[in-house]
Enzyme design. Structure first.
Site, PDB file in Angstrom:
ATOM      1  N   GLU A 315       0.823  -1.216   0.000  1.00  0.00           N
ATOM      2  CA  GLU A 315       0.000   0.000   0.000  1.00  0.00           C
ATOM      3  C   GLU A 315       0.856   1.265   0.000  1.00  0.00           C
ATOM      4  OE1 GLU A 315      -2.709  -0.642   3.342  1.00  0.00           O
ATOM      5  OE2 GLU A 315      -4.091  -1.661   1.983  1.00  0.00           O
ATOM      6  N   ASP A 389      -8.346  -9.271   4.017  1.00  0.00           N
ATOM      7  CA  ASP A 389      -8.128  -8.159   4.938  1.00  0.00           C
ATOM      8  C   ASP A 389      -9.190  -8.060   6.032  1.00  0.00           C
ATOM      9  OD1 ASP A 389      -7.134  -5.923   6.095  1.00  0.00           O
ATOM     10  OD2 ASP A 389      -7.690  -4.538   4.495  1.00  0.00           O
ATOM     11  N   GLU A 417     -12.615  -2.367  11.972  1.00  0.00           N
ATOM     12  CA  GLU A 417     -12.580  -1.633  10.702  1.00  0.00           C
ATOM     13  C   GLU A 417     -13.697  -2.082   9.753  1.00  0.00           C
ATOM     14  OE1 GLU A 417      -8.895  -2.140   8.573  1.00  0.00           O
ATOM     15  OE2 GLU A 417      -9.601  -1.006   6.841  1.00  0.00           O
TER      16      GLU A 417
HETATM   17  O1  GCW Z   1      -6.967  -3.179   6.543  1.00  0.00           O
HETATM   18  C1  GCW Z   1      -6.148  -2.342   5.802  1.00  0.00           C
HETATM   19  C2  GCW Z   1      -6.466  -0.983   6.274  1.00  0.00           C
HETATM   20  C3  GCW Z   1      -5.304  -0.025   6.274  1.00  0.00           C
HETATM   21  C4  GCW Z   1      -4.133  -0.710   6.959  1.00  0.00           C
HETATM   22  C5  GCW Z   1      -3.780  -1.952   6.171  1.00  0.00           C
HETATM   23  C6  GCW Z   1      -2.648  -2.745   6.800  1.00  0.00           C
HETATM   24  C7  GCW Z   1      -2.467   0.240   8.389  1.00  0.00           C
HETATM   25  O2  GCW Z   1      -7.530  -0.465   5.538  1.00  0.00           O
HETATM   26  O3  GCW Z   1      -5.691   1.130   6.941  1.00  0.00           O
HETATM   27  O4  GCW Z   1      -3.030   0.134   7.116  1.00  0.00           O
HETATM   28  O5  GCW Z   1      -4.883  -2.815   6.108  1.00  0.00           O
HETATM   29  O6  GCW Z   1      -2.945  -3.702   7.489  1.00  0.00           O
HETATM   30  O7  GCW Z   1      -1.494  -2.403   6.612  1.00  0.00           O
END
Ligand code: GCW
Length: 725
Positions: A315, A389, A417
């Site tokens: 990311e 995720d 989240e």
């Molecule tokens: O779940 C996603 C999130 C990001 C997060 C990323 C990760 C810290 O939307 O906000 O970043 O995973 O785990 O690195």
């Protein structure tokens, strides 16, 4: 007369902790967490405890022993409503002895066998009889930290009404590093945090040590958490500058006597950002030297520093890939810098890239599995529980079991989240257990994920587990009172993954909310079903990632315009005129190939795929016949409706607890449930209407139509939704 009444009332309030006399006195507001030492109402039990432990001998001298002393002095008189005799000698009548195992204790109470079974953090709680025929409850261990854990366990036994008459607990944690990961930024914003700001007031550190830091450490120690990464994995390199390291040291000093080591998330490009180097290439000698110097600087301040957590080439974060190097080359360079001091590198496997055309769920495995065996011995790879995720439901990540030569750490998300932020009641121990108990079959029956991370399936140097924290500056710590249960359950499972979600829920309720058994049963019931309710009204039958853009708040199954394919919900549900779901079989993305043969054969065939994961692995026609005989469309819609009904039921069940819960706690949960019911309907209606544009089928008989239009749901925006990245 008046004075006496006030005094009596005051006394009653203090002793019972349960009298709420007016609107300003609403009882517990949640700050005390599960360390709620209310008077034990049950007279027989209380008298029994008093007879067993009214005399206390605590042996030893250290900061940790002082914490034990304070904890007992806080807990016992309040729980038992009586004064306790504290002594430095062996109690002359029945009593409680807390002491590291010395030769006298070993000999008198035949501890050798039990001591062999515990490690340095373990403890023994045992009823023993001395030569004068006095019966004592003995808490013993090999270290002061073990004694602290034993003390908290003893208090927990009392808070939950368990007998001490014939107790014999011999226990060690099953996983060595039990960590929280805070995604807290240095400006106090918390990524994916829904409980206010970060609890770290960096600006006032190092001098200003908030009481909350001590209470945080105490709460963690009480459930066995022994490591904390205090800053976001999307790291800021400033954290490694001298001024910030002083702040970190200040926290480390607070946490140390509670057995908690501090770790830092680091930015891979720190050598360039704060070290004036022109590169951060891990094979460059100057870069290596820079990290070695940094490690030396850190350990001078924090001799027991735990190590680095790294999000690299994920990311947009920098990493070894920027220089054509592998994750192993990057991790090993850091690992070598930490080796002289015993520190660890925890390298995250959460990587995916949209330039890479392979479907996202396959990518982490593809990138990491070929590197098995190439990592230094103080590196562990931290893997999210599922391949995408932290969705309400995912299959276990196929990486578990696929890297036998590398320690794999589990990463769970405690913060919600994707599960309704801090207004939805979702007890996550059921999710954690589902993953920990999942049988990967990599080495035949019984190759559970838990055994892979605790090192029993293949011996590992490092065993570790991490939970992304849901803690913030909110008075009740987690935004939702029931969010506390997830912090608590995570800690208990990190210590012992064989516990059941049900028993942990019961303990938590008794320690936090009420001891009234009918209430405990009813609330346990609510908690045990809560996560499945969410799955039903958000992402039933294996659907996933339908959350709205960026903030992940609310439904957005229609979103298809984000810069990256794999950030768009349409990428995951693939609804079309034919049907719905992502084909991950050999005819599709072939994600099934990453699992052991046992699972491959099951996931390949819709009839053999566990129904909760059906649309994770298959793209099926709307009229596909489900085991119930119903069509897929009808079943899908019914799940959505069921989720709402169950949430409404949860609200009713909670309202019925009014008399058993402190008003302040009761009301907080009540208000959150009102929001949750509304949002469950929102999820249901938005998703059903959207999928209906493809299925073109009516709702099953008897279900009422959504009262708002799809366009209405699509028009909603949430510019300031909390926790955004
Ligand atoms: O779940 C996603 C999130 C990001 C997060 C990323 C990760 C810290 O939307 O906000 O970043 O995973 O785990 O690195």
């Amino acid at each position: 007369m008046k004075v006496i009444t006030v005094l009596l009332l005051f006394f009653y309030c203090v002793v019972s902790g349960k009298a709420w006399s007016n609107e300003y006195d609403q009882g517990d507001d949640g700050y005390r967490l599960w360390l709620n030492y209310t008077f034990i109402e049950n007279d027989t039990q209380r008298l029994l405890y008093l007879r067993q432990i009214a005399n206390v001998q605590l042996v030893g001298q250290s900061d940790t022993i002082s914490i034990i002393d304070r904890e007992l002095k806080k807990a016992l008189p309040t729980l038992l409503g009586n004064s306790i005799n504290w002594s430095t000698n062996v109690p002359q009548s029945n009593g409680l002895i807390i002491s590291k195992a010395n030769s006298t204790l070993r000999h008198n109470y035949k501890l050798d066998h039990s001591l062999k079974m515990i490690n340095n953090e373990g403890f023994i709680i045992k009823t023993v009889t001395d030569q004068k025929q006095n019966q004592h409850v003995l808490v013993t261990a090999k270290s002061d930290i073990g004694l602290l854990y034993g003390t908290y366990r003893l208090i927990q036994l009392m808070q939950t009404g368990k007998p001490l008459s014939d107790v014999n607990i011999v226990e060690s944690p099953k996983i060595a590093l039990r960590m929280l990961n805070h995604w807290d930024d240095l400006d106090r914003h918390t990524e994916r945090g829904y409980a206010g700001e970060s609890i770290w007031d960096w600006h006032k550190l190092p001098q200003y040590k908030e009481q909350r830091y001590f209470d945080y450490a105490r709460a963690n120690a009480s459930i066995g958490i022994n490591g904390t990464v205090v800053n976001n994995v999307n790291a800021n390199s400033l954290i490694l500058t001298p001024a910030w390291l002083e702040k970190v040291r200040s926290l480390a000093d607070i946490f140390r006597p509670y057995g908690i080591k501090i770790y830092l998330s680091i930015k891979f490009s720190s050598p360039q950002q704060i070290g004036n180097l022109s590169t951060s290439d891990p094979i460059d000698p100057n870069v290596q030297k820079w990290w070695q110097g940094k490690a030396a600087e850190i350990y001078k301040l924090i001799p027991d520093f735990g190590g680095f957590l790294v999000k690299a080439n994920s990311e947009g974060q920098p990493g070894p890939g920027d220089y054509g190097r592998t994750h192993a080359q990057g991790a090993n360079m850091l690992a070598k810098a930490l080796q002289p001091y015993g520190g660890n590198v925890i390298w995250r496997a959460f990587v995916y890239s949209h330039e890479e055309k392979t479907e996202r769920s396959l990518q982490a495995y593809n990138e990491f599995v070929p590197l098995d065996g190439q990592f230094e011995k103080n590196v562990s790879i931290q893997v999210k529980n599922g391949p995408i995720d932290f969705q309400p439901r995912e299959p276990f990540s196929p990486m578990f079991g696929a890297m036998p030569k590398t320690p794999l750490a589990m990463e769970f998300q405690i913060t919600q989240e994707y599960l309704g932020f801090s207004t939805h009641l979702a007890y996550l121990a059921t999710l954690y257990k589902e993953v920990l108990d999942a049988d990967t079959r990599v080495k035949g029956i019984g190759s559970t994920v838990a055994k892979i991370i605790d090192g029993t399936l293949v011996n590992k140097n490092i065993t570790a587990i991490a939970g992304v924290a849901n803690i913030g500056s909110d008075r009740n710590w987690t935004g939702h009172i029931f969010g506390q249960a997830n912090w608590y359950a995570y800690g208990r499972l990190a210590w012992d993954h064989d516990l059941t979600a049900d028993e942990i829920a019961q303990d938590w309720i008794k320690m936090t909310l009420t001891q009234e058994q009918s209430s405990v049963n009813s609330i346990t019931n609510m908690m045990m079903r809560s996560r499945e309710n969410i799955v039903n009204y958000m992402t039933p039958l294996g659907l996933h990632h339908l959350m709205d853009t960026g903030h992940h708040y609310g439904p957005g199954p229609w979103v298809d315009n984000l810069g990256r394919d794999d950030w768009n919900p349409v990428y995951y549900h693939r609804a079309d005129d034919y049907g719905i779901g992502l084909d991950r079989t050999s005819k599709g993305t072939n994600a099934v190939s990453q699992y052991a043969t046992y699972w491959q054969t099951r996931f390949e065939d819709p009839a053999k795929t566990p129904q909760p994961l059906l649309l994770w692995f298959h793209h099926l026609p709307w009229d596909y016949t489900m085991p119930s005989g119903d069509t897929l469309w009808n079943e899908l819609v019914k799940h959505y409706y069921r989720g709402v009904v169950a949430t409404e039921q949860m609200e009713k069940d909670w309202l019925a607890q009014k008399n058993h819960i402190a008003p302040h706690q009761f009301n907080q949960v009540k208000m959150a449930l009102e929001i949750q019911v509304e949002e469950a309907k929102w999820w249901r209606d938005a998703c059903v209407l959207y999928f209906q544009t493809y299925s073109k089928r009516p709702l099953p008989n008897g279900l009422s139509k959504p009262d708002k239009s799809l366009d209405y749901f699509k028009s909603l925006t949430f510019p300031y939704a909390p926790g955004q990245g």
